[in-house]
Structures are given as structure tokens and as C-alpha cells.
Scaffold this motif. Structure first.
Motif, PDB file in Angstrom:
ATOM      1  N   ALA A 249       0.836  -1.207   0.000  1.00 29.16           N
ATOM      2  CA  ALA A 249       0.000   0.000   0.000  1.00 29.16           C
ATOM      3  C   ALA A 249       0.870   1.256   0.000  1.00 29.16           C
ATOM      4  O   ALA A 249       0.582   2.221  -0.725  1.00 29.16           O
ATOM      5  CB  ALA A 249      -0.931  -0.012   1.209  1.00 29.16           C
ATOM      6  N   ARG A 250       1.944   1.246   0.787  1.00 28.70           N
ATOM      7  CA  ARG A 250       2.849   2.399   0.804  1.00 28.70           C
ATOM      8  C   ARG A 250       3.515   2.596  -0.556  1.00 28.70           C
ATOM      9  O   ARG A 250       3.626   3.725  -1.055  1.00 28.70           O
ATOM     10  CB  ARG A 250       3.910   2.219   1.902  1.00 28.70           C
ATOM     11  N   TRP A 251       3.966   1.505  -1.149  1.00 25.81           N
ATOM     12  CA  TRP A 251       4.609   1.592  -2.453  1.00 25.81           C
ATOM     13  C   TRP A 251       3.652   2.135  -3.516  1.00 25.81           C
ATOM     14  O   TRP A 251       4.033   2.980  -4.324  1.00 25.81           O
ATOM     15  CB  TRP A 251       5.143   0.220  -2.869  1.00 25.81           C
ATOM     16  N   LEU A 252       2.417   1.680  -3.507  1.00 23.32           N
ATOM     17  CA  LEU A 252       1.432   2.186  -4.456  1.00 23.32           C
ATOM     18  C   LEU A 252       1.226   3.690  -4.282  1.00 23.32           C
ATOM     19  O   LEU A 252       1.124   4.435  -5.265  1.00 23.32           O
ATOM     20  CB  LEU A 252       0.104   1.441  -4.289  1.00 23.32           C
ATOM     21  N   GLY A 253       1.188   4.139  -3.032  1.00 22.04           N
ATOM     22  CA  GLY A 253       1.078   5.570  -2.777  1.00 22.04           C
ATOM     23  C   GLY A 253       2.264   6.337  -3.324  1.00 22.04           C
ATOM     24  O   GLY A 253       2.106   7.430  -3.881  1.00 22.04           O
ATOM     25  N   GLU A 254       3.450   5.753  -3.187  1.00 23.67           N
ATOM     26  CA  GLU A 254       4.659   6.398  -3.714  1.00 23.67           C
ATOM     27  C   GLU A 254       4.641   6.493  -5.243  1.00 23.67           C
ATOM     28  O   GLU A 254       5.293   7.367  -5.830  1.00 23.67           O
ATOM     29  CB  GLU A 254       5.894   5.619  -3.255  1.00 23.67           C
ATOM     30  N   GLN A 255       3.884   5.606  -5.897  1.00 25.36           N
ATOM     31  CA  GLN A 255       3.763   5.654  -7.354  1.00 25.36           C
ATOM     32  C   GLN A 255       2.661   6.608  -7.812  1.00 25.36           C
ATOM     33  O   GLN A 255       2.411   6.760  -9.010  1.00 25.36           O
ATOM     34  CB  GLN A 255       3.468   4.246  -7.921  1.00 25.36           C
ATOM     35  N   GLY A 256       2.010   7.267  -6.845  1.00 27.99           N
ATOM     36  CA  GLY A 256       0.978   8.236  -7.185  1.00 27.99           C
ATOM     37  C   GLY A 256      -0.435   7.701  -7.169  1.00 27.99           C
ATOM     38  O   GLY A 256      -1.372   8.408  -7.562  1.00 27.99           O
ATOM     39  N   TYR A 257      -0.617   6.474  -6.686  1.00 27.07           N
ATOM     40  CA  TYR A 257      -1.953   5.874  -6.628  1.00 27.07           C
ATOM     41  C   TYR A 257      -2.526   6.009  -5.210  1.00 27.07           C
ATOM     42  O   TYR A 257      -1.951   5.484  -4.253  1.00 27.07           O
ATOM     43  CB  TYR A 257      -1.911   4.398  -7.020  1.00 27.07           C
ATOM     44  N   THR A 258      -3.624   6.718  -5.091  1.00 30.05           N
ATOM     45  CA  THR A 258      -4.288   6.841  -3.798  1.00 30.05           C
ATOM     46  C   THR A 258      -4.778   5.469  -3.370  1.00 30.05           C
ATOM     47  O   THR A 258      -5.610   4.859  -4.044  1.00 30.05           O
ATOM     48  CB  THR A 258      -5.461   7.821  -3.879  1.00 30.05           C
ATOM     49  N   THR A 259      -4.243   4.978  -2.266  1.00 25.17           N
ATOM     50  CA  THR A 259      -4.521   3.617  -1.815  1.00 25.17           C
ATOM     51  C   THR A 259      -4.978   3.642  -0.371  1.00 25.17           C
ATOM     52  O   THR A 259      -4.382   4.322   0.471  1.00 25.17           O
ATOM     53  CB  THR A 259      -3.249   2.746  -1.939  1.00 25.17           C
TER      54      THR A 259
END
Length: 200
Positions: free
Chosen positions: A169-179
Motif C-alpha cells: 500500500a505504501r509503495w502504491l502511494g509512492e507511485q501516485g496511486y491513492t490507496t
């Protein structure tokens, strides 16, 4: 050496086993096999996803990424007969099972195919996935970065807490995806990932 469920051509001898899936008013008789994830059963993570994610989008193309023998895809197809459900996997035995299971259930709105067989112009209203965590972090990240840009609505991913749901979830947020964590049950998280329309 045993097959991994993400092998393209399982070498283990075919040994089919069937069971009945019953969730949310949908009942499906499904055949599984050796060399495919969760032979003979509905795995706990997939059950958590189907029982806890929101109702699927009413229309449009839906994606089951890493479909295995097809429990998510077929459940979506039964719930949303007006939608086209794309069941995508690299495992040829799994894809054959999806096709035969769809035929048994008389679900004509399922398209089982390899990733490169999905037309490039197809965009998806939603993605539902029990992703192949055991393929490794690098492979998983590459897979998600390939498909998430094609999702207009939300994606729902089920991941075991012990296998890195929170770090994903943190990694997805770092890619710009609101998770966000949509729900948590039996040691699994259902993550909701906003798509391109939700983010705009």
C-alpha cells in the motif's frame, strides 16, 4: 522441483478436483487442477476479497489479474452479466480451466487470455485481483505498473498482512496511486486503489 502457480506451462500431471463456490447469492461448480493456485478449494484471500469488497461496477470491462482457475472472474461475470470480464494469467492450464468453468456455468461474458492477448485499446471499469505475491516484489511491481494505468475506476487487491500488504500500500502511494485499506479480515487486507478517473 514443483510448479509455481505462475509457471506458464505446468509440468505436474493433471489431477483435476472440483468444488462448489457459494458467495453473495452466486453458486458455481468449479474445477481446479495441479499446477494452478489453490487446487481443490477457494483460498482464504479470494474469499475475503469476494465477501468484503464493494459491489462490482454495473457495466464496462472488468479485469481479474492473475485469475488462476477463475473464481473471481466467474463470480464477477455471474454478478454482472452485462459486463465483459477479462480473466488474465500467464498459466495456460489455468486459462483452460477458466474457459471450461465458464462453459459449465454458461457464462458467455468471460474472456480468458494471456496478458499480451488483451487488446491495447481496452480500458477497465475496475480491477479485482488476488495478485501473485510469491512471484517476487519486482515482478509484482512490474505487473501492477503495467495494468493500473488502464483502470478508470478502482482496483481491489487482496494481500496477506504477513506477505506485505501494508508495504505494498505504501509503495502504491509512492507511485501516485491513492490507496486505502478498504477492509481487513482473517489476516488479509483488501486494498482499494484509485484509478485514473477517480484521481482526476
Amino acid at each position: 522441483m514443483t510448479d509455481q502457480y505462475f509457471s506458464e506451462q505446468p509440468t505436474s500431471a493433471s489431477d483435476p478436483v472440483s468444488f462448489r463456490l457459494e458467495i453473495g447469492g452466486v453458486a458455481l461448480d468449479l474445477t481446479t487442477d495441479a499446477g494452478v493456485f489453490a487446487r481443490g478449494r477457494l483460498d482464504k484471500g479470494t474469499r475475503v476479497l469476494l465477501e468484503n469488497a464493494p459491489d462490482p461496477a454495473e457495466t464496462g470491462d472488468l479485469l481479474d489479474l492473475g485469475c488462476g482457475y477463475g473464481p473471481i472472474a466467474l463470480w464477477l461475470a455471474a454478478q454482472r452479466p452485462a459486463s465483459t470480464v477479462w480473466a488474465v494469467d500467464v498459466n495456460d492450464r489455468a486459462l483452460d480451466l477458466v474457459r471450461s468453468n465458464a462453459a459449465t456455468a454458461r457464462l458467455t461474458n468471460v474472456r480468458a487470455c494471456r496478458p499480451d492477448e488483451v487488446p491495447q485499446d481496452v480500458r477497465f471499469a475496475e480491477m479485482w485481483s488476488n495478485p501473485p505475491i510469491r512471484s517476487g516484489k519486482a515482478a509484482l511491481h512490474e505487473l501492477l505498473l503495467r495494468w493500473l494505468p488502464r483502470i478508470d475506476g478502482s482496483s481491489y487487491l487482496v494481500v496477506s498482512k504477513n506477505l506485505g500488504s501494508d508495504s505494498l500500500a505504501r509503495w502504491l502511494g509512492e507511485q501516485g496511486y491513492t490507496t486505502r485499506r478498504h477492509s481487513s479480515h482473517a489476516g488479509f487486507r483488501v486494498l482499494s486503489v484509485a484509478g485514473s478517473e477517480a484521481a482526476s
